[in-house]
Design an enzyme around this catalytic site. Structure first.
Site, mmCIF file in Angstrom:
data_model
loop_
_atom_site.group_PDB
_atom_site.id
_atom_site.type_symbol
_atom_site.label_atom_id
_atom_site.label_comp_id
_atom_site.label_asym_id
_atom_site.label_seq_id
_atom_site.Cartn_x
_atom_site.Cartn_y
_atom_site.Cartn_z
ATOM 1 N N ASP A 19 48.352 7.082 104.198
ATOM 2 C CA ASP A 19 49.785 7.429 104.211
ATOM 3 C C ASP A 19 50.487 7.044 105.513
ATOM 4 O OD1 ASP A 19 49.806 8.889 101.591
ATOM 5 O OD2 ASP A 19 48.430 10.193 102.677
ATOM 6 N N HIS A 49 51.512 3.633 97.935
ATOM 7 C CA HIS A 49 52.127 2.861 99.002
ATOM 8 C C HIS A 49 53.616 2.707 98.700
ATOM 9 C CE1 HIS A 49 47.943 0.868 99.802
ATOM 10 N NE2 HIS A 49 47.946 2.186 99.936
#
Length: 428
Positions: A19, A49
């Site tokens: 992340d 993503h």
């Protein structure tokens, strides 16, 4: 061979717990220089993503490459990816809704890749629920279950190429369902006969290729390798048992390049946030619940739990660099947080540790002991908050910061890599 030819490709890896912004970095790479294909080289449909365009369109890329908003750029799912055709269809539908109707036309999938099925997903969730308070923070999508089954039954595990042979796939799905049901009880999953049409449609719609396809593609032009998750979650070097069933370092990408006779032809780019984050349980030494932060793209979910924030953990990120074998440069994201008046710090050591030393891959008992130690230690902040964050991170990790990101779009990126990449030259 000149430097421009040698460093033709780029590998993007997260040096945290995931992340950190791999998607926005890959999107920028493909927006600023011609790229043929984005190659996914680990993980599966649990990837998330996020890419935001200047016009406000947004997509969370799971299996498609984070380049897919750019016309003509392909996605290749290598044999190291666990492919979920059902989730892929849902993702393609969302991409079409935000203006990308041809995502499936630009997709190739290695026929050797494992399939994640509803039976893997159901077994994954059953095991996680049975752990109770000791849950590992699984995404609940069956990726690890598919890898485990593939290791236990390598000749019978469902693979992408099986989708072209309905009878083979039927036998393998039936054996999979029966084995998992015998171990775990009835699974919350549809009958095999109900699944087969979707896999047949996948095989008819998507180009399934042999591993030699990628070697030819890598020789034909620039490719970007997009990693999933983060090095601190690595199956061999992460903090067991709060890890993934995936190699999250550069190893798979470097192996694919070596198979094509292109070893050493890629720039290795590590991605980090100005804050260290983690989704789900497990060590996060610098966690600070008083930080008034939230991430709209990483909300609490029933499987991983809440998204946690901590100060920049240079000890953990230095460990990730060592595990990964170093990088050519760092991409530092979320620098827009620095100007918000937050007391953001860099942790250079823990109360009882100055650094973490990687052990031999596969020694999970050692990694579990390290995890217990990390759950007990505390961060030490012995400096005032940095003013110049890129320089402070460079000094803490002895690695150059070559790309900075002050927001989610391509317009928010700057740094040495911007100038080099946009000129079409090797960045280093």
């Amino acid at each position: 061979m000149n430097l421009d030819a040698v460093r033709q490709h780029v590998i993007v890896v997260d040096l945290g717990y995931g992340d950190a912004g791999k998607g926005t970095v890959v999107d920028w790479l493909c927006a600023t220089r011609p790229v043929r294909t984005v190659v996914r080289f680990n993980g599966g449909a649990q990837a998330a993503h996020n890419v935001v365009l200047r016009d406000g369109r947004h997509h969370t890329f799971a299996q498609f490459g984070a380049s897919t908003f750019h016309p003509g750029v392909r996605t290749h799912l290598s044999r190291h990816v666990v492919v979920d055709p059902l989730a892929l269809a849902v993702e393609a539908d969302h991409l079409a809704a935000v203006g990308v109707p041809d995502a499936l036309d630009r997709l190739t999938v290695d026929g050797e890749a494992l399939l994640a099925t509803p039976y893997h997903r159901a077994a994954n969730r059953a095991r996680e629920l049975a752990r109770g308070a000791d849950r590992h923070g699984s995404c609940g999508l069956g990726v690890g279950e598919a890898v485990a089954y593939g290791l236990a039954h390598p000749d019978q595990a469902p693979r992408v190429a099986d989708c072209r042979s309905p009878e083979v796939l039927r036998r393998r799905l039936t054996a999979l369902r029966d084995r998992l049901s015998a171990e775990l009880g009835p699974l919350d999953a549809p009958p095999v006969a109900d699944c087969l049409p979707a896999y047949r449609a996948f095989a008819e719609r998507v180009e399934i290729v042999e591993r030699s396809w990628l070697a030819r593609e890598l020789r034909a032009g620039t490719c970007v390798f997009e990693g999933a998750q983060g090095v601190l979650l690595d199956e061999w070097h992460g903090f067991h048992p709060y890890t993934t069933w995936s190699t999250t370092t550069f190893a798979n990408a470097e192996g694919l390049l070596a198979e094509a006779g292109l070893a050493g032809s890629a720039t290795r780019l590590g991605v980090l946030r100005t804050v260290t984050t983690r989704h789900g349980p497990g060590p996060l030494v610098t966690e600070d619940p008083t930080l008034p932060l939230a991430d709209p793209h990483n909300p609490t979910n029933p499987w991983q739990g809440r998204f946690r924030f901590g100060h920049f953990d240079a000890v953990a990120h230095a460990y990730a660099l060592a595990v990964a074998g170093g990088v050519d440069g760092l991409a530092l994201t979320h620098l827009d947080l620095v100007g918000q008046g937050l007391d953001l710090r860099i942790c250079h050591r823990y109360t009882d540790l100055d650094r973490l030393v990687p052990g031999p891959p596969g020694d999970l008992d050692r990694q579990a002991r390290l995890t217990e130690r990390l759950l007990q230690t505390r961060p030490v902040y012995d400096e005032p908050p940095p003013v110049d964050w890129p320089t402070a991170v460079e000094q803490a990790l002895a690695t150059p910061v070559v790309l900075t990101s002050h927001g989610p779009t391509t317009a928010d990126k700057e740094g040495h890599l911007v100038n080099a990449w946009c000129r079409g030259r090797a960045p280093f």
